[in-house]
Design an enzyme around this catalytic site. Structure first.
Site, PDB file in Angstrom:
ATOM      1  N   HIS A   1       3.465  10.696   6.015  1.00  0.00           N
ATOM      2  CA  HIS A   1       2.784   9.679   5.576  1.00  0.00           C
ATOM      3  C   HIS A   1       2.112  10.072   4.216  1.00  0.00           C
ATOM      4  O   HIS A   1       2.245   9.361   3.093  1.00  0.00           O
ATOM      5  CB  HIS A   1       1.598   9.376   6.676  1.00  0.00           C
ATOM      6  CG  HIS A   1       0.569   8.366   6.056  1.00  0.00           C
ATOM      7  ND1 HIS A   1       0.562   6.973   6.239  1.00  0.00           N
ATOM      8  CD2 HIS A   1      -0.478   8.518   5.050  1.00  0.00           C
ATOM      9  CE1 HIS A   1      -0.398   6.491   5.711  1.00  0.00           C
ATOM     10  NE2 HIS A   1      -1.090   7.312   5.032  1.00  0.00           N
ATOM     11  N   GLU A   2       1.698  11.352   4.218  1.00  0.00           N
ATOM     12  CA  GLU A   2       1.260  11.766   3.067  1.00  0.00           C
ATOM     13  C   GLU A   2       2.360  11.998   1.817  1.00  0.00           C
ATOM     14  O   GLU A   2       2.043  12.036   0.792  1.00  0.00           O
ATOM     15  CB  GLU A   2       0.301  12.949   3.138  1.00  0.00           C
ATOM     16  CG  GLU A   2      -0.887  12.699   4.215  1.00  0.00           C
ATOM     17  CD  GLU A   2      -1.858  11.968   3.333  1.00  0.00           C
ATOM     18  OE1 GLU A   2      -1.952  11.715   2.231  1.00  0.00           O
ATOM     19  OE2 GLU A   2      -2.645  11.148   4.294  1.00  0.00           O
TER      20      GLU A   2
ATOM     21  N   HIS B   1       2.859   8.811   0.003  1.00  0.00           N
ATOM     22  CA  HIS B   1       1.855   8.773  -1.138  1.00  0.00           C
ATOM     23  C   HIS B   1       1.970   9.652  -2.292  1.00  0.00           C
ATOM     24  O   HIS B   1       2.248   9.308  -3.427  1.00  0.00           O
ATOM     25  CB  HIS B   1       0.382   9.256  -0.828  1.00  0.00           C
ATOM     26  CG  HIS B   1      -0.313   8.192   0.235  1.00  0.00           C
ATOM     27  ND1 HIS B   1      -0.265   6.869  -0.117  1.00  0.00           N
ATOM     28  CD2 HIS B   1      -0.753   8.326   1.483  1.00  0.00           C
ATOM     29  CE1 HIS B   1      -0.671   6.140   0.911  1.00  0.00           C
ATOM     30  NE2 HIS B   1      -1.151   7.245   1.876  1.00  0.00           N
TER      31      HIS B   1
END
Length: 444
Positions: A19-20, A23
């Protein structure tokens, strides 16, 4: 316990880090300065700085990770650093960076499904068991041994595929058309009239409530004891026992119990050997167990369930993976909406204890089950983070939407602060509810 804990840590660490990384990857391509990418939380154990000035860190607590960006340029910064600050980016780039995390989780789930479809998995055939009386399946005329071939015109090759195709119609209610193949290979079409049947926190299966259940595994002969009653009667390994004295044997336990209750009494076994069906007479030998005579036939009895290899080509695998991810995401959103409306119990919300339990269970079953578990949790993380709750990614996207509607004027900082505190309170309340549900399940 160790396997459960390890499977949970690997799952959470992998999914949150992915998920990170979403980003991070989009931020770098939008020209945003990324100060640190950490795998794990807490004290930094290892660190390395790349040529872009990003510190890559391995931290002590392996429960996810985080990305730290340059939000605002410091006083006296040059023009290049000011342009690299996140808050100085155009609205479209800020939206892209924030949305990239949840989208990465959804893409990971689609990738897992695609790989599993390409790899091919052994799945049970959709052979149905006898429906309970007065259920929609019984009223429609479904019988034990029927194989489900299609749902609303959509072909299904296995029970997992059938379950997924049926889940939508059953939760929505209404009519669903089924194509069935009977034990004698006769094909017929039936219409089920269903009422809305939502998942229940007590573990009640909505398909089972509609009378749609998978046929129990059948007793199958394994290794024979030389000179035993089974060998003498003519049984062979891989024979399937359909009935004893005309009574169907629904499970291994039923057959073993029947044999044990008839020592030295002839029994007529209805046997299937490949495509042939015939009867054999067998007389169980008598043995003493706890000073009680019981019957034994000298054969290992195993559980047999017809399986099918489900494998798709590259394009079909990709399309099915994307479709499954989209369908599950929409289903999750629909269930959340039903919770808000009160149609589904809030006890369905699960926390880390339940997730860890399922992580351990699927890891014990095998790699395929664990990967499917990872895909489902990845979808949950992606959908949850897209909810318009301040403090989550969806909350930031909500602020950006308001900014766009205001002609590019950001939401006032005071409003954002109040909304963020409210969002944090809501998230903490949901976390408390999830933990309460977890421990309620453990101790009930």
């Amino acid at each position: 316990m160790l396997l459960t804990l390890t499977a949970f840590i690997v799952a959470l660490g992998l999914l949150v880090t992915f998920h990170e990384f979403g980003h991070y990857w989009v931020a770098r391509r939008c020209g945003v300065r990324v100060l640190r990418f950490s795998v794990g939380f807490g004290p930094v154990l290892l660190r390395r700085q790349d040529r872009h000035g990003t510190e890559w860190a391995l931290s002590a607590i392996p429960l996810g990770g985080y990305v730290k960006m340059l939000d605002d340029a410091p006083a006296g910064a040059d023009e290049a650093m000011r342009r690299a600050a996140f808050n100085n980016q155009p609205l479209s780039r800020r939206v892209a960076v924030v949305a990239a995390g949840p989208i990465a989780n959804l893409l990971l789930a689609a990738l897992i499904f695609t790989v599993l479809n390409l790899w091919g998995t052994q799945q049970p055939l959709a052979i149905l068991g006898a429906p309970a009386a007065n259920t929609p399946a019984a009223l429609a005329g479904i019988q034990a041994g029927d194989t489900l071939a299609a749902v609303d015109g959509q072909a299904v090759a296995s029970w997992p595929q059938a379950r997924w195709q049926l889940l939508g119609p059953i939760t929505a209610g209404g009519q669903v058309d089924l194509a069935l193949v009977g034990p004698r290979q006769d094909t017929r079409h039936l219409t089920l009239n269903l009422r809305s049947q939502l998942p229940d926190s007590e573990g009640i299966d909505p398909l089972a409530e509609a009378g749609l259940i998978l046929q129990s595994a059948q007793p199958q002969v394994g290794e024979l004891t030389p000179g035993g009653a089974a060998q003498a009667a003519g049984l062979q390994p891989d024979d399937i026992i359909l009935a004893v004295d005309g009574q169907p044997q629904a499970s291994v336990q039923d057959l073993v119990q029947t044999i044990q209750q008839h020592p030295e009494q002839p029994l007529i076994l209805s046997v299937q050997r490949q495509f042939a069906r015939f009867d054999l007479t067998i007389t169980p030998a008598v043995v003493l167990e706890a000073n009680q005579p019981i019957g034994r036939i000298g054969a290992q009895i195993m559980a047999y369930r017809p399986m099918v290899l489900v494998r798709l080509g590259p394009l079909d695998s990709l399309w099915t993976g994307l479709s499954n991810t989209l369908d599950m995401s929409l289903f999750s959103v629909r269930m959340m909406g039903q919770m808000i409306m009160g149609a589904v119990s809030w006890r369905n919300i699960s926390g880390p204890v339940t997730i860890a339990e399922y992580a351990g269970q699927t890891a014990r079953i095998g790699l395929e089950a664990y990967l499917r578990f990872l895909a489902l949790i990845s979808i949950s993380i992606g959908v949850l983070n897209l909810l318009p709750i301040p403090m989550l990614d969806g909350g930031h996207l909500l602020f950006y939407l308001i900014e766009a509607l205001r002609g590019g004027r950001p939401v006032p900082e005071q409003v954002r602060d109040h909304a963020t505190r409210l969002g944090m309170s809501l998230v903490l309340a949901l976390m408390f509810l999830a933990l309460f549900n977890d421990f309620s399940r453990l101790f009930r």
